[in-house]
Design a protein around this motif. Structure first.
Motif, PDB file in Angstrom:
ATOM      1  N   SER A  59      -5.301  15.852 -12.532  1.00 53.42           N
ATOM      2  CA  SER A  59      -5.254  15.894 -11.069  1.00 53.42           C
ATOM      3  C   SER A  59      -5.653  14.562 -10.434  1.00 53.42           C
ATOM      4  O   SER A  59      -5.268  14.263  -9.314  1.00 53.42           O
ATOM      5  N   ASP A  60      -6.432  13.748 -11.148  1.00 51.64           N
ATOM      6  CA  ASP A  60      -6.880  12.459 -10.606  1.00 51.64           C
ATOM      7  C   ASP A  60      -5.916  11.320 -10.918  1.00 51.64           C
ATOM      8  O   ASP A  60      -6.053  10.230 -10.372  1.00 51.64           O
ATOM      9  N   MET A  61      -4.959  11.548 -11.812  1.00 51.52           N
ATOM     10  CA  MET A  61      -4.096  10.460 -12.280  1.00 51.52           C
ATOM     11  C   MET A  61      -3.234   9.868 -11.173  1.00 51.52           C
ATOM     12  O   MET A  61      -2.930   8.683 -11.181  1.00 51.52           O
ATOM     13  N   LYS A  62      -2.856  10.692 -10.202  1.00 47.06           N
ATOM     14  CA  LYS A  62      -2.012  10.198  -9.108  1.00 47.06           C
ATOM     15  C   LYS A  62      -2.720   9.130  -8.290  1.00 47.06           C
ATOM     16  O   LYS A  62      -2.085   8.370  -7.578  1.00 47.06           O
ATOM     17  N   ASP A  63      -4.056   9.082  -8.373  1.00 45.52           N
ATOM     18  CA  ASP A  63      -4.834   8.132  -7.593  1.00 45.52           C
ATOM     19  C   ASP A  63      -5.173   6.868  -8.371  1.00 45.52           C
ATOM     20  O   ASP A  63      -5.961   6.051  -7.912  1.00 45.52           O
ATOM     21  N   SER A  64      -4.587   6.682  -9.556  1.00 44.23           N
ATOM     22  CA  SER A  64      -4.873   5.504 -10.366  1.00 44.23           C
ATOM     23  C   SER A  64      -4.194   4.274  -9.771  1.00 44.23           C
ATOM     24  O   SER A  64      -2.962   4.174  -9.772  1.00 44.23           O
TER      25      SER A  64
ATOM     26  N   MET B 259      -3.466  -2.649 -19.512  1.00 45.91           N
ATOM     27  CA  MET B 259      -4.660  -2.311 -20.274  1.00 45.91           C
ATOM     28  C   MET B 259      -5.562  -1.349 -19.497  1.00 45.91           C
ATOM     29  O   MET B 259      -6.207  -0.493 -20.094  1.00 45.91           O
ATOM     30  N   ALA B 260      -5.601  -1.478 -18.175  1.00 44.00           N
ATOM     31  CA  ALA B 260      -6.383  -0.532 -17.373  1.00 44.00           C
ATOM     32  C   ALA B 260      -5.822   0.876 -17.539  1.00 44.00           C
ATOM     33  O   ALA B 260      -6.575   1.848 -17.668  1.00 44.00           O
ATOM     34  N   CYS B 261      -4.490   0.994 -17.578  1.00 42.72           N
ATOM     35  CA  CYS B 261      -3.860   2.310 -17.769  1.00 42.72           C
ATOM     36  C   CYS B 261      -4.129   2.857 -19.166  1.00 42.72           C
ATOM     37  O   CYS B 261      -4.327   4.063 -19.335  1.00 42.72           O
ATOM     38  N   VAL B 262      -4.148   1.976 -20.160  1.00 38.62           N
ATOM     39  CA  VAL B 262      -4.476   2.417 -21.518  1.00 38.62           C
ATOM     40  C   VAL B 262      -5.890   2.980 -21.530  1.00 38.62           C
ATOM     41  O   VAL B 262      -6.155   4.058 -22.075  1.00 38.62           O
ATOM     42  N   THR B 263      -6.827   2.271 -20.906  1.00 36.55           N
ATOM     43  CA  THR B 263      -8.232   2.691 -20.871  1.00 36.55           C
ATOM     44  C   THR B 263      -8.409   4.036 -20.177  1.00 36.55           C
ATOM     45  O   THR B 263      -9.150   4.894 -20.648  1.00 36.55           O
TER      46      THR B 263
ATOM     47  N   THR C 173      -3.592   6.804 -18.564  1.00 37.97           N
ATOM     48  CA  THR C 173      -2.346   7.025 -17.819  1.00 37.97           C
ATOM     49  C   THR C 173      -1.146   6.315 -18.442  1.00 37.97           C
ATOM     50  O   THR C 173      -0.005   6.634 -18.102  1.00 37.97           O
ATOM     51  N   TRP C 174      -1.381   5.348 -19.343  1.00 35.42           N
ATOM     52  CA  TRP C 174      -0.270   4.568 -19.902  1.00 35.42           C
ATOM     53  C   TRP C 174       0.812   5.450 -20.524  1.00 35.42           C
ATOM     54  O   TRP C 174       1.998   5.289 -20.180  1.00 35.42           O
TER      55      TRP C 174
END
Length: 197
Positions: free
Chosen positions: A4-9, A126-130, A133-134
Motif C-alpha cells: 500500500s505504501d509503494m505508490k508513494d515511493s 538502487m533506492a528501488c532495490v533497497t 519496488t524495483w
C-alpha cells in the motif's frame, strides 16, 4: 515496504516518469533535444546549477531510458534478469560514488552538470532495490504501449498499464487470431454426395 505504501515511493515514481518520457503509441519523446531534456531535469529538481545540456547527454538519457524500459519488461518473467546493453552503456557514462555527506552512506553522482542529474535517475534504481519496488516496476506488455507502471498487485501479476485499454486490446487481438485459425463451419446440408455435380 508495504504494498500500500509503494505508490508513494519517490524513486519508483521518478523511474516510472523517466521511462514514460517516450510515448511509444504516439511516438512522442519529451527529452529528444538538449532543451527539452534540460527542462525535464529541472522540473524534477535534478538539475539546478546553470549547466549546459549537450547532445551527448540526450543520447545518454535516451539509452538509460530505453535500457530501463527493457529491464522493466523483463520483470514480467521469472527468469533471471538480463541487463540490457543500452542500460549498461548508459550507466558506464554516469559514474556514482558512496557519500557520507548527510551522515549516512548514500549513493550519489560523481559527475557534474547534466551527467550528475542523470546520475540522480541512476541512483533511484538502487533506492528501488533497497525498498523492494524495483521488481515491481514494469512496462505494459502490449507492444504498442510499453508504458511504465508500478505493479502493486499482491502476487506481482499485473501485465498491462490498464486492463480497460491495453488488456482489452490484447485479449481482443488474441480472440480474433483464434477465430481466424478455427475451421470454417460445414456447409448446410452436409458434404456433397459422391458423383454429384
Amino acid at each position: 515496504m508495504l504494498v500500500s505504501d509503494m505508490k508513494d515511493s519517490p524513486s519508483a515514481l521518478l523511474l516510472q516518469d523517466f521511462v514514460n518520457t517516450y510515448d511509444v503509441e504516439c511516438d512522442v519523446d519529451e527529452i529528444d533535444t538538449p532543451e527539452r531534456l534540460d527542462k525535464w531535469l529541472r522540473q524534477r529538481g535534478l538539475l539546478s546549477a546553470p549547466a549546459a545540456v549537450r547532445p551527448g547527454d540526450v543520447r545518454t538519457a535516451r539509452g538509460l531510458r530505453e535500457g530501463l524500459r527493457a529491464a522493466m519488461l523483463d520483470h514480467h518473467t521469472t527468469a533471471g534478469q538480463r541487463l540490457p546493453p543500452e542500460l549498461h552503456e548508459a550507466l558506464t557514462r554516469l559514474p556514482l560514488r558512496v557519500s557520507f555527506a548527510t551522515g549516512s552512506p548514500a549513493l550519489v553522482s560523481a559527475a557534474d552538470g547534466a551527467e550528475a542529474a542523470l546520475g540522480g535517475v541512476a541512483t533511484a534504481i538502487m533506492a528501488c532495490v533497497t525498498e523492494g519496488t524495483w521488481p515491481r516496476l514494469k512496462v505494459c506488455q502490449e507492444d504498442t504501449c510499453r508504458w511504465a507502471f508500478l505493479d502493486t498487485s499482491k502476487n506481482h501479476s499485473r501485465a498491462w498499464c490498464s486492463m480497460r485499454v491495453c488488456g482489452n486490446r490484447t485479449k481482443t487481438r488474441a480472440y480474433r487470431a483464434r477465430r481466424r485459425t478455427e475451421p470454417a463451419p460445414a456447409e448446410a446440408g452436409g458434404p456433397p454426395r459422391p458423383g454429384a455435380h
